[in-house]
Write an enzyme that holds these catalytic residues in place. Sequence first.
Site, PDB file in Angstrom:
ATOM      1  N   HIS A 107     -17.703 -29.969  -5.365  1.00 56.57           N
ATOM      2  CA  HIS A 107     -17.195 -29.925  -6.737  1.00 56.57           C
ATOM      3  C   HIS A 107     -16.201 -31.045  -6.986  1.00 56.57           C
ATOM      4  O   HIS A 107     -15.517 -31.505  -6.058  1.00 56.57           O
ATOM      5  CB  HIS A 107     -16.610 -28.552  -7.087  1.00 56.57           C
ATOM      6  CG  HIS A 107     -15.386 -28.155  -6.301  1.00 56.57           C
ATOM      7  ND1 HIS A 107     -14.117 -28.577  -6.629  1.00 56.57           N
ATOM      8  CD2 HIS A 107     -15.237 -27.363  -5.213  1.00 56.57           C
ATOM      9  CE1 HIS A 107     -13.249 -28.048  -5.790  1.00 56.57           C
ATOM     10  NE2 HIS A 107     -13.898 -27.316  -4.907  1.00 56.57           N
ATOM     11  N   ASP A 109     -13.791 -31.017  -9.584  1.00 53.28           N
ATOM     12  CA  ASP A 109     -12.518 -30.640 -10.199  1.00 53.28           C
ATOM     13  C   ASP A 109     -11.497 -30.263  -9.137  1.00 53.28           C
ATOM     14  O   ASP A 109     -11.845 -29.960  -7.980  1.00 53.28           O
ATOM     15  CB  ASP A 109     -12.709 -29.484 -11.192  1.00 53.28           C
ATOM     16  CG  ASP A 109     -13.310 -28.234 -10.543  1.00 53.28           C
ATOM     17  OD1 ASP A 109     -14.193 -28.382  -9.665  1.00 53.28           O
ATOM     18  OD2 ASP A 109     -12.886 -27.122 -10.896  1.00 53.28           O
ATOM     19  N   ASP A 139      -9.573 -30.186  -0.852  1.00 51.81           N
ATOM     20  CA  ASP A 139     -10.306 -29.281  -1.769  1.00 51.81           C
ATOM     21  C   ASP A 139     -10.645 -30.021  -3.055  1.00 51.81           C
ATOM     22  O   ASP A 139      -9.927 -29.920  -4.022  1.00 51.81           O
ATOM     23  CB  ASP A 139      -9.469 -28.033  -2.061  1.00 51.81           C
ATOM     24  CG  ASP A 139     -10.234 -27.005  -2.864  1.00 51.81           C
ATOM     25  OD1 ASP A 139     -11.460 -27.147  -3.012  1.00 51.81           O
ATOM     26  OD2 ASP A 139      -9.593 -26.062  -3.345  1.00 51.81           O
ATOM     27  N   GLU A 185     -15.650 -25.782 -10.556  1.00 49.79           N
ATOM     28  CA  GLU A 185     -15.680 -24.776  -9.485  1.00 49.79           C
ATOM     29  C   GLU A 185     -14.390 -23.968  -9.455  1.00 49.79           C
ATOM     30  O   GLU A 185     -14.395 -22.765  -9.223  1.00 49.79           O
ATOM     31  CB  GLU A 185     -15.903 -25.460  -8.134  1.00 49.79           C
ATOM     32  CG  GLU A 185     -16.170 -24.493  -6.991  1.00 49.79           C
ATOM     33  CD  GLU A 185     -14.923 -23.956  -6.306  1.00 49.79           C
ATOM     34  OE1 GLU A 185     -15.028 -22.970  -5.563  1.00 49.79           O
ATOM     35  OE2 GLU A 185     -13.825 -24.522  -6.520  1.00 49.79           O
ATOM     36  N   GLU A 186     -13.271 -24.653  -9.703  1.00 43.10           N
ATOM     37  CA  GLU A 186     -11.973 -23.980  -9.569  1.00 43.10           C
ATOM     38  C   GLU A 186     -11.757 -22.899 -10.623  1.00 43.10           C
ATOM     39  O   GLU A 186     -10.841 -22.088 -10.510  1.00 43.10           O
ATOM     40  CB  GLU A 186     -10.828 -25.010  -9.630  1.00 43.10           C
ATOM     41  CG  GLU A 186     -10.828 -26.010  -8.470  1.00 43.10           C
ATOM     42  CD  GLU A 186     -10.472 -25.384  -7.123  1.00 43.10           C
ATOM     43  OE1 GLU A 186     -10.204 -24.170  -7.079  1.00 43.10           O
ATOM     44  OE2 GLU A 186     -10.490 -26.108  -6.116  1.00 43.10           O
TER      45      GLU A 186
HETATM   46 ZN    ZN Z   1     -12.854 -26.112  -3.501  1.00 40.97          ZN
END
Ligand code: ZN
Length: 499
Positions: A107, A109, A139, A185-186
């Site tokens: 992802h 974002d 992340d 995704e977040e």
């Molecule tokens: Zn993540």
Amino acid sequence: MTEEASGAGTGRGPAASPAVARPSAGLDAATWDRAHDELVAGLRDLIRIRTVNPPGDEIVAARHLESVLADAGIPSTVVEPFPGRGSIVARLRGDGTGGAPLLLLSHLDVVPAPEGGWTHDPFAGDLDDGYVWGRGAVDMKGMVAMEVAVMRLLAAEVRAAGRDPASDPVPGLTRDVIFAATADEEAGGVHGAGWIVQRHPDWLAAAGALNECGGVAVTVAGTRLWPIQVAEKGFAIYDLEVRGRWGHGSMPGDGGPGAGGTVDGEANALLRAGEVARRLAATGAPRLTPVMERFLEGVAAAVPPEIGAGIRRLAGDGPAAEAALAAVCTDAYRRALRSMLRTTFSPDVLQVGTRHNVIPGVAALTVDVRVVPGTTPDDVARELRARIGDDLAAHVTPTLRLWGAPVEAPADGELWDVMASAIRAADPDGVPLPAMATWATDAKHTAKLGIPTYGFSPLLLGPDDQFLTLFHGDDERVSVEALRFGLPVLYDVVRRFCG
Ligand SMILES: [Zn+2]
């Protein structure tokens, strides 16, 4: 997991790199040097593109990657189904004889980076002290950059054979390799992976997917463990209306059951909601899934017997298990493990009260429930009711706002074997293990297409490196040595599974 694992120190300074040679995965050192430099530069570029969700603006990162891939001769599709919410999908071909593709999922974002706790600008992509610093380093722009690097390496092999990556198969590959980096995704992935799964499932259809979080070395008592994420917990977000009786603040009740009073004598919705929150948040009995049984046994067998005995006690209930947790884990890993072993209830939002002299008659409490695989929404409703208790239940109306089913991929079979073999080939002393994540990822969406999705973003961390606390935390960073090890491992998995 141990003191060694997450480092009780300042967390600054270069990590002591474990003495493990960089894997070759069949390519020469000069190729890896070049790919590694491009990977680090690519990650720094991605960190500099602000994709804080909300609002996301992932389209800028998607367009950037479109041109990076185009430079390597790889065509891609960028979509923007909602303004600013861009995702990108690209594909390299195998010769079609090996079955369904492998999906490299990520992802674009990131979560916000509140000021105050950072020693580096979270959006500058600084390279300092052996680390790339910034929001998204772990992340998960680090993995985005690794996946892009693998695509570029494969495309270079097509070009070196005098062919065109846009149409011709990668020499030696029998399956396609799909790269997909998504928006949102977040915040649940509705504007990214969720949209693609609904509208263009054929873009992602694959025999398996590699995604974030797992495949990261954790050192326990001198043994390097490689937990590969095969499962993730589900979530149930509950809104609770807690009712009391409006009244004058000069005439309070008896304090309620938590303060030695009674439920009936205490009509203050704030105190009732507080008592409901307290009951919900209690640590429940463990419920080990087969994956967690295998994880704990694998850890216990890999470490010295006296520590292994403590690990096995973690699966128990009550003070002995808590004492064992305290003995073998630092705080971050203690919380993670406690959550992996049971369904958890975290009361996170309480809205109540109008004026300083008015006893509130109603409160709104939001609870984040994280469930282990095998749990249904009905199971959660029953446990919620039981925790609230008969005496308070009459004053509480729970509403399930959001449900995300837990997901599990097989911890055996071809892709699992390939990941475990690639780890063992790169780190002969390392122990790959199946593990479960406590959080949700885009695997929730790919699971709807029946794609087994693994958390496998290989990083070689040293005993002093932090990892868990960097997710959404201050001073998020990844060491260049961790990446230097991880890229060939990821490439190796792609080559082995698709070859
Ligand atoms: Zn993540």
